[in-house]
Scaffold this motif. Structure first.
Motif, short mmCIF file in Angstrom:
data_model
loop_
_atom_site.label_atom_id
_atom_site.label_comp_id
_atom_site.label_asym_id
_atom_site.label_seq_id
_atom_site.Cartn_x
_atom_site.Cartn_y
_atom_site.Cartn_z
N LEU A 1 11.29 -5.56 1.11
CA LEU A 1 11.45 -4.54 2.14
C LEU A 1 12.14 -3.32 1.55
N SER A 2 11.59 -2.15 1.84
CA SER A 2 12.26 -0.90 1.49
C SER A 2 12.33 -0.05 2.74
N TYR A 3 13.08 1.04 2.67
CA TYR A 3 13.36 1.82 3.88
C TYR A 3 13.23 3.31 3.62
N VAL A 4 12.73 4.00 4.64
CA VAL A 4 12.65 5.45 4.63
C VAL A 4 13.47 5.96 5.80
N ILE A 5 14.47 6.78 5.52
CA ILE A 5 15.31 7.38 6.56
C ILE A 5 15.04 8.87 6.55
N VAL A 6 14.57 9.41 7.67
CA VAL A 6 14.16 10.80 7.75
C VAL A 6 14.99 11.52 8.80
N SER A 7 15.45 12.72 8.45
CA SER A 7 16.15 13.56 9.41
C SER A 7 15.89 15.02 9.08
N ASP A 8 15.33 15.76 10.04
CA ASP A 8 15.09 17.19 9.90
C ASP A 8 14.39 17.54 8.60
N GLY A 9 13.33 16.82 8.31
CA GLY A 9 12.49 17.15 7.16
C GLY A 9 13.02 16.70 5.82
N LYS A 10 14.12 15.93 5.83
CA LYS A 10 14.69 15.42 4.58
C LYS A 10 14.77 13.91 4.66
N ALA A 11 14.70 13.25 3.50
CA ALA A 11 14.63 11.79 3.55
C ALA A 11 15.41 11.13 2.42
N MET A 12 15.83 9.91 2.72
CA MET A 12 16.40 9.00 1.74
C MET A 12 15.49 7.77 1.69
N ILE A 13 15.19 7.29 0.49
CA ILE A 13 14.42 6.07 0.29
C ILE A 13 15.36 5.01 -0.27
N VAL A 14 15.40 3.86 0.37
CA VAL A 14 16.29 2.77 -0.04
C VAL A 14 15.46 1.61 -0.59
N ASP A 15 15.78 1.19 -1.79
CA ASP A 15 15.12 0.07 -2.48
C ASP A 15 13.61 0.24 -2.59
N PRO A 16 13.14 1.39 -3.10
CA PRO A 16 11.70 1.58 -3.26
C PRO A 16 11.10 0.59 -4.24
N ASN A 17 9.88 0.14 -3.95
CA ASN A 17 9.19 -0.80 -4.80
C ASN A 17 8.35 -0.08 -5.85
N LEU A 18 7.57 -0.87 -6.58
CA LEU A 18 6.84 -0.39 -7.76
C LEU A 18 5.91 0.78 -7.47
N ASN A 19 5.13 0.71 -6.38
CA ASN A 19 4.13 1.73 -6.10
C ASN A 19 4.76 2.92 -5.38
N ILE A 20 5.20 3.89 -6.14
CA ILE A 20 5.91 5.03 -5.54
C ILE A 20 4.95 5.95 -4.79
N ASP A 21 3.63 5.82 -5.02
CA ASP A 21 2.67 6.65 -4.28
C ASP A 21 2.80 6.43 -2.78
N VAL A 22 3.20 5.23 -2.37
CA VAL A 22 3.35 4.92 -0.95
C VAL A 22 4.35 5.87 -0.30
N TYR A 23 5.47 6.10 -0.95
CA TYR A 23 6.54 6.94 -0.40
C TYR A 23 6.17 8.43 -0.50
N GLN A 24 5.52 8.80 -1.60
CA GLN A 24 5.12 10.19 -1.75
C GLN A 24 4.03 10.57 -0.76
N GLU A 25 3.09 9.65 -0.52
CA GLU A 25 2.04 9.92 0.45
C GLU A 25 2.63 10.04 1.86
N MET A 26 3.61 9.20 2.18
CA MET A 26 4.27 9.29 3.48
C MET A 26 4.98 10.63 3.63
N SER A 27 5.60 11.09 2.56
CA SER A 27 6.31 12.37 2.62
C SER A 27 5.34 13.52 2.84
#
Length: 380
Positions: A132-158
């Motif tokens: 499990l990893s986490y995305v915390i978003v506030s006012d267009g800015k984000a923190m990613i907690v414990d991202p896994n191997l496939n970083i494209d997942v988080y970049q695509e979400m952003s």
């Protein structure tokens, strides 16, 4: 051979959550199936190894339903297509899982945990590994907690949700999966945080977590309080988001506690875990929602599809969380580890420390399999 119908991992996940359920025929060998398989609350799974079907024995088909779709799973895709063709010849509705267990190992599923005070908290579930990893978003800015191997997942979400990734955090040095943290931070220009006791002696470019009691971002000032919670590893860190959500890493799970033996110091780290449970986290309210970095049992997922539970429920369900005698706690925790250590964990740790570089194909191979970072699951 007729054209075989295929199903993607995304479609399989939808079937497992559409209320009707899904029937999975896994044709890998018995050992691989026992070790690691596709699981879901609405999934029925059986194992009939591929070579059995080569015997042309109709008894191997007797447990298969004729009134349901059958999703056939193998290691890489070829065997399942052959079996689906055999099923079709006999009047069954079969689908081959596209790219098979390899694709399942790389499937990430997002679920919204909370949207409040202009803050959104999303849990990203890598179902194949219970990561499990986490995305915390506030006012267009984000923190990613414990991202896994496939970083494209988080970049695509952003890109899709129009936020910038400014902070990337690892709760500890992971042993059962390759962290995407350093690469994600480098790709986005974000700051990468980890405890210095986890990263000392490495070449990682990082900001020590212990230097930050809070990390603020967004106009609403979402507070993420770094809480040292050693036990699973010496530098394990948990994060309290807005006072309501505890991202607990591998320290506390829905069904138990993190295993303290991976560093070869089970009793010493078990005592650290005692101090964490009855010191660091003792004053947290029972209604704080615990959101861990792993889970080991599909029953830890609630009806909303979220792996999480209130701290009060975890305390009530897990006797060891109420065992305040230090000696009894330490002996129990140190002696209760019965599962094997994560496969390839020494290589994975070396990669996460920046000491070993591997190509993407090798990285996927190293990670395949379940997580083994949890112990002490309750029996409810």
């Amino acid at each position: 051979m007729s054209k075989v119908q295929r199903i993607t991992v995304e479609q399989l996940n939808e079937k497992m959550n559409d209320g009707k359920g899904v029937f999975i025929l896994d044709v890998r060998n018995e050992e691989d199936y026992r070790e690691w398989k596709i699981e879901g609350k609405q999934a029925t799974s059986i194992n009939v190894p591929y070579f059995h079907f080569l015997e042309e024995d109709e008894n191997h088909f007797k447990d298969l339903p004729r009134d349901r779709d059958i999703v056939v799973v193998c290691a890489k895709g070829g065997s399942s297509e052959f079996i689906v063709d055999l099923l079709k010849e006999r009047g069954y509705r079969g689908y081959s899982l596209q790219e098979a267990m390899l694709a399942w190992s790389q499937f990430y599923h997002p679920t919204a945990v909370a949207e409040e005070n202009r803050m959104q908290l999303i849990q990203i579930n890598r179902l194949s590994k219970g990561c499990l990893s986490y995305v915390i978003v506030s006012d267009g800015k984000a923190m990613i907690v414990d991202p896994n191997l496939n970083i494209d997942v988080y970049q695509e979400m952003s890109r899709q949700q129009s936020f910038s990734i400014e902070h990337v955090v690892d709760s500890h040095l992971h042993a059962d999966h390759i962290s995407g943290g350093p690469r994600l931070a480098q790709a986005t220009g974000a700051t990468y945080y980890i405890s210095s006791s986890e990263a000392k002696g490495t070449d990682l470019a990082y900001e020590p977590l212990e230097h930050h009691r809070e990390i603020r971002f967004g106009n609403v000032q979402v507070d993420v309080l770094a809480i040292p919670t050693p036990g699973h590893t010496p530098g394990s860190t948990s994060f309290l988001v807005n006072g309501n959500y505890l991202l607990s890493g591998d320290t506390i799970f829905v069904g138990g506690l993190g295993r303290p033996d991976l560093g070869g110091k089970a009793k010493e780290w078990a005592q650290d875990l005692y101090d964490t449970v009855f010191g660091k986290l003792n004053d947290l309210a029972d209604d704080v929602l615990v959101l861990p970095a792993h889970y080991a049992d599909i029953r830890e997922m609630n009806e909303r599809g979220i792996v999480g539970a209130t701290l009060g429920d975890i305390r009530n369900d897990n006797e060891i969380m109420r065992t305040q005698n230090r000696e009894v706690f330490t002996e129990y925790v140190a002696g209760a580890v019965t599962s094997e250590k994560p496969p390839n964990f020494e290589e994975i740790i070396a990669i996460n420390r920046g000491e070993l570089q591997v190509d993407p194909e090798k990285a996927i191979d190293l990670e395949i399999g379940p997580n083994r970072c949890a112990v002490h699951h309750h029996s409810n």
